[in-house]
Design an enzyme around this catalytic site. Structure first.
Site, PDB file in Angstrom:
ATOM      1  N   GLY A 125      16.149  88.961  40.372  1.00  0.00           N
ATOM      2  CA  GLY A 125      15.519  90.257  40.566  1.00  0.00           C
ATOM      3  C   GLY A 125      14.070  90.261  40.142  1.00  0.00           C
ATOM      4  N   ASP A 126      13.555  89.110  39.714  1.00  0.00           N
ATOM      5  CA  ASP A 126      12.161  88.989  39.310  1.00  0.00           C
ATOM      6  C   ASP A 126      11.727  87.562  39.652  1.00  0.00           C
ATOM      7  OD1 ASP A 126       9.631  89.457  38.051  1.00  0.00           O
ATOM      8  OD2 ASP A 126      10.580  90.884  36.704  1.00  0.00           O
ATOM      9  N   ASP A 127      10.665  87.076  39.006  1.00  0.00           N
ATOM     10  CA  ASP A 127      10.159  85.743  39.326  1.00  0.00           C
ATOM     11  C   ASP A 127      11.216  84.676  39.037  1.00  0.00           C
ATOM     12  OD1 ASP A 127       7.574  86.836  39.907  1.00  0.00           O
ATOM     13  OD2 ASP A 127       7.196  86.915  37.748  1.00  0.00           O
TER      14      ASP A 127
END
Length: 496
Positions: free
Chosen positions: A278-280
């Protein structure tokens, strides 16, 4: 004839005696059978008991160092039923095994089962081995997560101004620690934390799955990590780190579930990882504004190879935004990004200070991207109002080569800082196939300078085509961590 010589009464007595003999023999047989049956039950019970605590068969695994002593979590009262807390069992086991640090080290084996646990700390010269079909389930009881102070290079927690919850697997000031397995699973059960974060009900920063601080000779490998409350793997203030063979999975809309975050670390090897986030997928960091500047520990000499990333709202590899201790000498190659917002992204802002320099990327394959190249000098997000807006970052010597991308919305969005341009940007041999329905300009460039070679579609005027054509730089030497061999170690023998 003999019976005819006996009286009627004597005959009845004889028959009665014969009946008693038969009954007696029958009862002896029943008794013997009963005893055999009971012994059989006891034997089965003993086998069942032994099976519950049986030693695993001999297995092998690669590691930076092997151990002389072994123990099972069940030796310390662990129960893999998915309901019983094993926090005390993990802590007791590691405390006991720490006594073997000077005698060849020790390994703790987590056998198949579901092992509910809160946070626990590792020790030096130690291996945590999570077997195939074993799952660590992170407790949702906050009392099993000790609160610890903020990182000095951040000055506060990432989620809230206060402290932070200790990670599920935590270690500090360690030497020679291995967290590995036969692709065993660590399940962070993060939905509980995501809900509290989104509803602003947290007073402390969410826990990570694995955090190792102030340590050297660290290996994290061959595991599946699922649904972390926040970041998954966070080595910080450490050196000589190998992270390989991880499968990291989280819903693509889960908040801040970064895959791997090397933070103020040196000599790091990250390879053969598959991440849905959900992020990097990988976020390279080194502290936040004035706190990171004061702490002054860069992330440097980092090798990233054979990464596959899916992250629709973030980057395959991000440099920053917390980069106030500096980031330098990063080498990334053989990267695959699918349905990911950007390939390699640089994030910074006035107030960050420090530098991102000597970055080398080659061999990147991308499909369904919003951006291929993305740099931002206005990322914002500060720990407090004590940062210095005149602390400007230096972004230079950024090299990209041998890249192919399909179904792209924007080829490049490169925005430096007014009065502080990003310089020495080089892009070569990059073929970008734009999405047919895309109506945006393929390139948007401000406050940058550099050159390109064999790039399609044609870049912005601030990145002119160099003549004659040449490839952007990529180092020919090897980092020291690249040559650290892994030994073949054994488990399932030499128990304490």
């Amino acid at each position: 004839m003999f019976l005819f010589l006996l009286t009627k009464l004597e005959c009845l007595r004889l028959i009665f005696l014969l009946i008693l003999v038969v009954i007696s023999q029958f009862l002896q047989v029943v008794e013997i059978v009963s005893v055999i049956f009971v012994l059989g039950l006891l034997s089965l019970k003993a086998v069942e008991c032994r099976n519950q605590h049986r030693r695993p068969e001999l297995f092998q695994y690669p590691a930076i160092n092997c151990r002389k002593h072994s123990a099972l979590l069940t030796d310390f009262g662990g129960k893999g039923d998915g309901k019983t807390s094993n926090t005390a069992a993990f802590r007791s086991a590691i405390l006991r095994l720490s006594q073997f640090a000077s005698d060849g080290g020790a390994q703790l084996i987590v056998p198949p089962g579901k092992w509910l646990t809160g946070s626990f700390n590792l020790t030096s010269h130690f291996t945590l081995y999570i077997q195939k079909d074993a799952t660590l389930l992170a407790s949702q009881d906050e009392s099993e997560w000790p609160l610890i102070v903020p990182l000095p290079s951040y000055g506060r927690g990432r989620d809230a101004p206060g402290g932070r919850f200790s990670s599920l697997i935590f270690g500090t000031n360690l030497t020679d620690v291995v967290i590995t397995g036969g692709n065993g699973t660590i399940n962070g059960q993060g939905a509980y934390w995501w809900t509290k974060f989104k509803s602003n009900k947290l007073k402390s920063t969410r826990p990570y799955l694995i955090e190792i601080m102030y340590s050297d000779q660290v290996q994290i490998s061959d595991l599946t990590l699922i649904d972390s409350p926040s970041w998954n793997v966070h080595p910080v203030y450490s050196r000589d780190v190998i992270i390989k063979g991880l499968t990291i999975l989280a819903p693509t809309q889960s908040p801040n579930t970064d895959g791997i975050n090397p933070d103020s670390c040196s000599n790091i090897r990250i390879e053969d990882n598959y991440i849905v986030s959900g992020d990097d997928c990988i976020a390279v960091k080194s502290g936040w504004d004035q706190y990171g500047i004061k702490f002054g520990m860069p992330t440097q000499h980092l090798s990233i190879r054979r990464l596959t990333c899916i992250s629709p709202y973030s980057a395959a590899i991000a440099l920053g935004s917390e980069m106030s201790g500096g980031i330098q000498d990063v080498r990334a190659e053989d990267i695959t990004a699918i349905n990911t917002e950007s390939g390699v992204r640089i994030k910074t802002a006035p107030g960050r200070g420090a530098f991102v320099k000597d970055i080398y990327v080659k061999g990147v394959r991308m499909n369904t991207m919003k951006y291929v190249f993305w740099m931002s000098g206005a990322y914002g997000s500060h720990p407090d109002n004590g940062y210095d807006p005149k602390a400007l970052p230096v972004i230079r010597n950024i090299n990209y080569r041998d890249m192919v991308a399909q179904n792209v919305t924007i080829a490049g969005n490169l925005a430096g800082i007014n009065g502080d341009p990003f310089t020495e940007i080089c892009i070569s041999n990059a073929t970008i196939e734009m999405r047919k329905e895309s109506k945006k300009l393929p390139w948007n460039c401000t406050d940058i300078s550099g050159v390109t070679s064999r790039v399609s579609p044609q870049p912005c005027g601030l990145l002119p085509d160099q003549k004659p054509s040449s490839d952007c730089a990529f180092p020919n030497d090897r980092l020291a961590i690249d040559d650290v061999p892994l030994k073949i170690c054994s488990g399932g023998s030499s128990y304490i």
